[in-house]
Design a protein around this motif. Sequence first.
Motif, mmCIF file in Angstrom:
data_model
loop_
_atom_site.group_PDB
_atom_site.id
_atom_site.type_symbol
_atom_site.label_atom_id
_atom_site.label_comp_id
_atom_site.label_asym_id
_atom_site.label_seq_id
_atom_site.Cartn_x
_atom_site.Cartn_y
_atom_site.Cartn_z
ATOM 1 N N GLY A 23 -5.565 -19.716 10.240
ATOM 2 C CA GLY A 23 -4.812 -20.962 10.352
ATOM 3 C C GLY A 23 -5.698 -22.192 10.330
ATOM 4 N N LYS A 24 -6.939 -22.013 9.912
ATOM 5 C CA LYS A 24 -7.910 -23.105 9.852
ATOM 6 C C LYS A 24 -8.703 -22.999 8.555
ATOM 7 C CE LYS A 24 -7.373 -24.557 14.218
ATOM 8 N NZ LYS A 24 -7.382 -25.891 14.729
ATOM 9 N N ILE A 25 -9.185 -24.149 8.094
ATOM 10 C CA ILE A 25 -10.038 -24.205 6.905
ATOM 11 C C ILE A 25 -11.443 -24.589 7.363
ATOM 12 C CG2 ILE A 25 -10.493 -25.420 4.726
ATOM 13 C CD1 ILE A 25 -8.044 -23.794 4.370
ATOM 14 N N SER A 26 -12.397 -23.732 7.039
ATOM 15 C CA SER A 26 -13.795 -24.003 7.385
ATOM 16 C C SER A 26 -14.418 -24.878 6.302
ATOM 17 C CB SER A 26 -14.567 -22.687 7.468
ATOM 18 O OG SER A 26 -14.687 -22.126 6.161
ATOM 19 N N PRO A 27 -15.576 -25.463 6.565
ATOM 20 C CA PRO A 27 -16.251 -26.231 5.507
ATOM 21 C C PRO A 27 -16.469 -25.413 4.228
ATOM 22 C CG PRO A 27 -17.254 -26.736 7.618
ATOM 23 C CD PRO A 27 -16.286 -25.600 7.853
ATOM 24 N N ALA A 28 -16.837 -24.133 4.368
ATOM 25 C CA ALA A 28 -17.047 -23.279 3.189
ATOM 26 C C ALA A 28 -15.741 -23.090 2.422
ATOM 27 C CB ALA A 28 -17.619 -21.931 3.609
ATOM 28 N N GLU A 29 -14.645 -22.881 3.142
ATOM 29 C CA GLU A 29 -13.343 -22.721 2.490
ATOM 30 C C GLU A 29 -12.922 -24.033 1.824
ATOM 31 O OE1 GLU A 29 -11.339 -19.301 5.367
ATOM 32 O OE2 GLU A 29 -11.313 -21.392 6.033
ATOM 33 N N LEU A 30 -13.245 -25.151 2.449
ATOM 34 C CA LEU A 30 -12.919 -26.459 1.879
ATOM 35 C C LEU A 30 -13.665 -26.667 0.566
ATOM 36 C CD1 LEU A 30 -11.342 -29.096 2.250
ATOM 37 C CD2 LEU A 30 -13.349 -30.020 3.418
ATOM 38 N N ARG A 31 -14.930 -26.275 0.527
ATOM 39 C CA ARG A 31 -15.718 -26.390 -0.715
ATOM 40 C C ARG A 31 -15.041 -25.610 -1.835
ATOM 41 N NH1 ARG A 31 -21.393 -24.445 -0.458
ATOM 42 N NH2 ARG A 31 -21.514 -25.464 -2.467
ATOM 43 N N GLN A 32 -14.613 -24.394 -1.551
ATOM 44 C CA GLN A 32 -13.951 -23.566 -2.560
ATOM 45 C C GLN A 32 -12.645 -24.216 -3.016
ATOM 46 O OE1 GLN A 32 -13.533 -19.844 -0.513
ATOM 47 N NE2 GLN A 32 -15.532 -19.090 -1.193
ATOM 48 N N CYS A 33 -11.927 -24.784 -2.089
ATOM 49 C CA CYS A 33 -10.652 -25.428 -2.395
ATOM 50 C C CYS A 33 -10.850 -26.610 -3.330
ATOM 51 C CB CYS A 33 -9.982 -25.879 -1.101
ATOM 52 S SG CYS A 33 -8.463 -26.810 -1.334
ATOM 53 N N VAL A 34 -11.801 -27.471 -3.011
ATOM 54 C CA VAL A 34 -12.044 -28.669 -3.820
ATOM 55 C C VAL A 34 -12.439 -28.270 -5.238
ATOM 56 C CG1 VAL A 34 -13.569 -30.657 -4.112
ATOM 57 C CG2 VAL A 34 -12.572 -30.170 -1.885
ATOM 58 N N GLU A 35 -13.307 -27.289 -5.368
ATOM 59 C CA GLU A 35 -13.731 -26.837 -6.693
ATOM 60 C C GLU A 35 -12.569 -26.215 -7.460
ATOM 61 O OE1 GLU A 35 -17.367 -24.529 -6.505
ATOM 62 O OE2 GLU A 35 -18.232 -25.977 -5.108
ATOM 63 N N ALA A 36 -11.724 -25.463 -6.762
ATOM 64 C CA ALA A 36 -10.602 -24.791 -7.425
ATOM 65 C C ALA A 36 -9.546 -25.769 -7.932
ATOM 66 C CB ALA A 36 -9.959 -23.787 -6.479
ATOM 67 N N ILE A 37 -9.369 -26.882 -7.224
ATOM 68 C CA ILE A 37 -8.346 -27.840 -7.671
ATOM 69 C C ILE A 37 -8.921 -28.863 -8.639
ATOM 70 C CG2 ILE A 37 -6.823 -27.527 -5.687
ATOM 71 C CD1 ILE A 37 -7.922 -30.085 -4.474
ATOM 72 N N GLY A 38 -10.133 -28.591 -9.124
ATOM 73 C CA GLY A 38 -10.696 -29.430 -10.177
ATOM 74 C C GLY A 38 -11.494 -30.616 -9.702
ATOM 75 N N GLY A 39 -11.827 -30.641 -8.428
ATOM 76 C CA GLY A 39 -12.639 -31.740 -7.926
ATOM 77 C C GLY A 39 -14.104 -31.514 -8.244
ATOM 78 N N GLU A 40 -14.891 -32.523 -7.968
ATOM 79 C CA GLU A 40 -16.334 -32.386 -8.149
ATOM 80 C C GLU A 40 -16.851 -31.380 -7.137
ATOM 81 O OE1 GLU A 40 -18.361 -36.129 -7.972
ATOM 82 O OE2 GLU A 40 -16.860 -37.105 -9.216
ATOM 83 N N LYS A 41 -17.980 -30.760 -7.464
ATOM 84 C CA LYS A 41 -18.575 -29.824 -6.511
ATOM 85 C C LYS A 41 -18.892 -30.578 -5.229
ATOM 86 C CE LYS A 41 -20.474 -26.240 -9.378
ATOM 87 N NZ LYS A 41 -20.155 -24.959 -8.819
ATOM 88 N N LEU A 42 -18.532 -29.974 -4.122
ATOM 89 C CA LEU A 42 -18.734 -30.566 -2.812
ATOM 90 C C LEU A 42 -19.923 -29.859 -2.172
ATOM 91 C CD1 LEU A 42 -17.151 -32.641 -1.061
ATOM 92 C CD2 LEU A 42 -15.914 -30.742 -0.078
ATOM 93 N N SER A 43 -20.926 -30.621 -1.780
ATOM 94 C CA SER A 43 -22.098 -30.007 -1.144
ATOM 95 C C SER A 43 -21.695 -29.493 0.239
ATOM 96 C CB SER A 43 -23.228 -31.023 -1.007
ATOM 97 O OG SER A 43 -22.907 -31.980 -0.023
ATOM 98 N N THR A 44 -22.500 -28.594 0.762
ATOM 99 C CA THR A 44 -22.251 -28.067 2.108
ATOM 100 C C THR A 44 -22.219 -29.207 3.116
ATOM 101 O OG1 THR A 44 -23.315 -25.987 1.527
ATOM 102 C CG2 THR A 44 -23.134 -26.476 3.873
ATOM 103 N N GLU A 45 -23.175 -30.153 2.959
ATOM 104 C CA GLU A 45 -23.241 -31.287 3.888
ATOM 105 C C GLU A 45 -21.990 -32.160 3.794
ATOM 106 O OE1 GLU A 45 -25.714 -30.640 1.564
ATOM 107 O OE2 GLU A 45 -27.037 -29.609 2.969
#
Length: 144
Positions: A23-45
């Motif tokens: 029921g939560k999105i971690s930073p790693a999951e957020l990175r995958q989400c942004v890339e999947a929806i066509g956003g720019e690659k999001l750094s870990t930071e």
Amino acid sequence: MVVMEKVSQYERVFNRFDENGDGKISPAELRQCVEAIGGEKLSTEDAEAAVANLDSDGDGLLGFDDFVKFLEGVKEEDKVNDLKEAFKLYDVDGSGCITPRSLEKMLCKLGDSRSLDECQLMISKFDLDGDGKISFEEFKVMML
């Protein structure tokens, strides 16, 4: 009705990227989400910073409401980028502002010829600082 559809879409996206089902999105999951929806690659930071900024309960993760704020923020960023592109069309001399002359030129290109005096009058309506030009910040106010 439209709001319910939007919430439903957000829930589907949220659930798709909540890989461990907590029921939560971690930073790693957020990175995958942004890339999947066509956003720019999001750094870990950047992902960690986004989560830290939006995390309403301080657990280092995004709950659904936090995730919606993130998605809405991305849409706001898209709007600003679109406005910047539109602003550039009117800022024909690259000065960083729309002058009566540049407005006159752009309107002429669009088939809406106006006199320089008419352009000055148009600019004066949105010229918040009284400098006779429209800055990007004034343009945003005008367009919103």
